[in-house]
Design a protein around this motif. Structure first.
Motif, PDB file in Angstrom:
ATOM      1  N   MET A  86      54.587  10.699   3.321  1.00  0.00           N
ATOM      2  CA  MET A  86      53.485  10.023   3.769  1.00  0.00           C
ATOM      3  C   MET A  86      52.225  10.537   3.043  1.00  0.00           C
ATOM      4  O   MET A  86      52.112  11.412   2.569  1.00  0.00           O
ATOM      5  N   LEU A  87      51.272   9.380   3.334  1.00  0.00           N
ATOM      6  CA  LEU A  87      49.755   9.649   2.506  1.00  0.00           C
ATOM      7  C   LEU A  87      48.791   9.866   3.596  1.00  0.00           C
ATOM      8  O   LEU A  87      48.888   8.973   4.346  1.00  0.00           O
ATOM      9  N   ASN A  88      48.100  10.782   3.288  1.00  0.00           N
ATOM     10  CA  ASN A  88      46.692  11.031   4.154  1.00  0.00           C
ATOM     11  C   ASN A  88      45.929  11.525   3.207  1.00  0.00           C
ATOM     12  O   ASN A  88      45.598  12.790   3.063  1.00  0.00           O
ATOM     13  N   LYS A  89      44.945  10.895   2.763  1.00  0.00           N
ATOM     14  CA  LYS A  89      43.848  11.005   1.788  1.00  0.00           C
ATOM     15  C   LYS A  89      42.804  10.419   2.132  1.00  0.00           C
ATOM     16  O   LYS A  89      42.756   9.072   2.594  1.00  0.00           O
ATOM     17  N   ILE A  90      41.671  11.119   2.067  1.00  0.00           N
ATOM     18  CA  ILE A  90      40.313  10.197   2.620  1.00  0.00           C
ATOM     19  C   ILE A  90      39.214  10.539   1.743  1.00  0.00           C
ATOM     20  O   ILE A  90      39.246  11.797   1.329  1.00  0.00           O
ATOM     21  N   PHE A  91      38.371   9.777   1.538  1.00  0.00           N
ATOM     22  CA  PHE A  91      37.190   9.682   0.697  1.00  0.00           C
ATOM     23  C   PHE A  91      36.189   9.358   1.286  1.00  0.00           C
ATOM     24  O   PHE A  91      35.895   8.034   1.944  1.00  0.00           O
ATOM     25  N   LEU A  92      34.745  10.029   1.346  1.00  0.00           N
ATOM     26  CA  LEU A  92      33.801   9.516   2.204  1.00  0.00           C
ATOM     27  C   LEU A  92      32.520   9.893   1.512  1.00  0.00           C
ATOM     28  O   LEU A  92      32.509  11.101   0.861  1.00  0.00           O
ATOM     29  N   GLN A  93      31.576   9.021   1.447  1.00  0.00           N
ATOM     30  CA  GLN A  93      30.243   9.598   1.132  1.00  0.00           C
ATOM     31  C   GLN A  93      29.259   9.328   2.214  1.00  0.00           C
ATOM     32  O   GLN A  93      29.047   8.282   2.735  1.00  0.00           O
ATOM     33  N   GLY A  94      28.516  10.371   2.329  1.00  0.00           N
ATOM     34  CA  GLY A  94      27.545  10.282   3.549  1.00  0.00           C
ATOM     35  C   GLY A  94      26.493  11.228   3.486  1.00  0.00           C
ATOM     36  O   GLY A  94      26.372  12.111   2.593  1.00  0.00           O
ATOM     37  N   ARG A  95      25.290  11.216   4.233  1.00  0.00           N
ATOM     38  CA  ARG A  95      24.215  12.120   4.360  1.00  0.00           C
ATOM     39  C   ARG A  95      24.404  13.030   5.585  1.00  0.00           C
ATOM     40  O   ARG A  95      25.016  12.783   6.546  1.00  0.00           O
ATOM     41  N   LEU A  96      24.245  14.373   5.223  1.00  0.00           N
ATOM     42  CA  LEU A  96      24.366  15.345   6.429  1.00  0.00           C
ATOM     43  C   LEU A  96      23.373  15.218   7.190  1.00  0.00           C
ATOM     44  O   LEU A  96      22.304  14.904   7.041  1.00  0.00           O
ATOM     45  N   VAL A  97      23.691  15.133   8.588  1.00  0.00           N
ATOM     46  CA  VAL A  97      22.716  14.995   9.613  1.00  0.00           C
ATOM     47  C   VAL A  97      22.189  16.376  10.273  1.00  0.00           C
ATOM     48  O   VAL A  97      21.097  16.223  10.961  1.00  0.00           O
ATOM     49  N   ALA A  98      22.900  17.371   9.772  1.00  0.00           N
ATOM     50  CA  ALA A  98      22.171  18.716  10.083  1.00  0.00           C
ATOM     51  C   ALA A  98      22.871  19.655   9.204  1.00  0.00           C
ATOM     52  O   ALA A  98      23.665  19.425   8.227  1.00  0.00           O
ATOM     53  N   ASP A  99      22.131  20.971   9.139  1.00  0.00           N
ATOM     54  CA  ASP A  99      22.596  22.121   8.090  1.00  0.00           C
ATOM     55  C   ASP A  99      23.991  22.341   8.721  1.00  0.00           C
ATOM     56  O   ASP A  99      24.312  22.417   9.671  1.00  0.00           O
ATOM     57  N   PRO A 100      24.888  22.634   7.402  1.00  0.00           N
ATOM     58  CA  PRO A 100      26.375  23.082   7.728  1.00  0.00           C
ATOM     59  C   PRO A 100      26.235  24.507   8.437  1.00  0.00           C
ATOM     60  O   PRO A 100      25.146  25.210   8.446  1.00  0.00           O
ATOM     61  N   GLU A 101      27.021  24.607   9.446  1.00  0.00           N
ATOM     62  CA  GLU A 101      27.472  25.814  10.085  1.00  0.00           C
ATOM     63  C   GLU A 101      28.476  26.666   9.633  1.00  0.00           C
ATOM     64  O   GLU A 101      29.648  26.097   9.633  1.00  0.00           O
ATOM     65  N   LEU A 102      28.055  27.683   8.872  1.00  0.00           N
ATOM     66  CA  LEU A 102      29.170  28.828   8.551  1.00  0.00           C
ATOM     67  C   LEU A 102      29.536  29.679   9.463  1.00  0.00           C
ATOM     68  O   LEU A 102      28.797  30.300   9.891  1.00  0.00           O
ATOM     69  N   ARG A 103      30.943  29.794   9.671  1.00  0.00           N
ATOM     70  CA  ARG A 103      31.309  31.006  10.602  1.00  0.00           C
ATOM     71  C   ARG A 103      32.824  31.586   9.814  1.00  0.00           C
ATOM     72  O   ARG A 103      32.939  31.180   8.890  1.00  0.00           O
ATOM     73  N   HIS A 104      33.061  32.650  10.310  1.00  0.00           N
ATOM     74  CA  HIS A 104      34.295  33.407  10.005  1.00  0.00           C
ATOM     75  C   HIS A 104      35.132  33.472  11.252  1.00  0.00           C
ATOM     76  O   HIS A 104      34.782  33.829  12.294  1.00  0.00           O
TER      77      HIS A 104
END
Length: 167
Positions: A1-19
């Motif tokens: 099966m194939l599940n591959k995606i490519f997207l180009q877009g603009r971040l709508v907010a700063d990324p949120e880093l968690r651990h």
């Protein structure tokens, strides 16, 4: 099966880093991806807002070098999951699990940027198109990843012209 995606877009907010409880880095962010057609009534392009999750070094890279407004190219796979919320309602989530994230704009277009090169002899190389391919396993030689932006300008003007260029 194939599940591959490519997207180009603009971040709508700063990324949120968690651990996670075991210390694994995970970054969540959302990108706005324009549709290829305009709305008949307004004449404007609509956008889809897509949730993206990046794990480990890829997540750390995104949280460090991307911010609201930057253009990101995301490579990954689409995943759906369901869960029960606090009120007992069944909810569904669809998100992209990013395997690679690349810059879609230049340093001049955005407010951060450049390529990525780990310090201390990492086992992976910066990509010529400003992306980051997460290494497998832990840090090389038991060290740590100290990500730093590249030097200011890696190119210099030629001062002497011998007139014998091959082109």
């Amino acid at each position: 099966m194939l599940n591959k995606i490519f997207l180009q877009g603009r971040l709508v907010a700063d990324p949120e880093l968690r651990h996670t409880q075991s210390g694994v880095a995970v970054t969540s962010f959302r990108i706005a991806v324009d549709r290829n057609y305009k709305d008949r009534e307004t004449g404007e392009r609509k956008a889809d807002f897509i949730n993206v999750v990046a794990w480990r070094q890829t997540g750390e890279f995104v949280s460090r070098f991307f911010s609201k407004g930057r253009i990101a190219i995301v490579e990954g796979e689409l995943q759906t999951r369901d869960y029960t919320d606090r009120d007992g309602n069944r909810r569904y989530a669809t998100e992209v699990m990013a395997s690679n994230v690349y810059f879609g704009d230049s340093r001049r277009d955005g407010d951060g940027g450049g390529g990525y090169a780990p310090q201390g002899g990492g086992s992976y190389a910066p990509q010529s198109h400003g992306g980051y391919n997460a290494p497998q396993g832990g840090p090389p030689s038991g060290g740590s990843y100290n990500a730093a932006p590249p030097a200011v300008d890696q190119f210099a003007d030629l001062t002497d012209d011998d007139g014998e260029l091959p082109f």
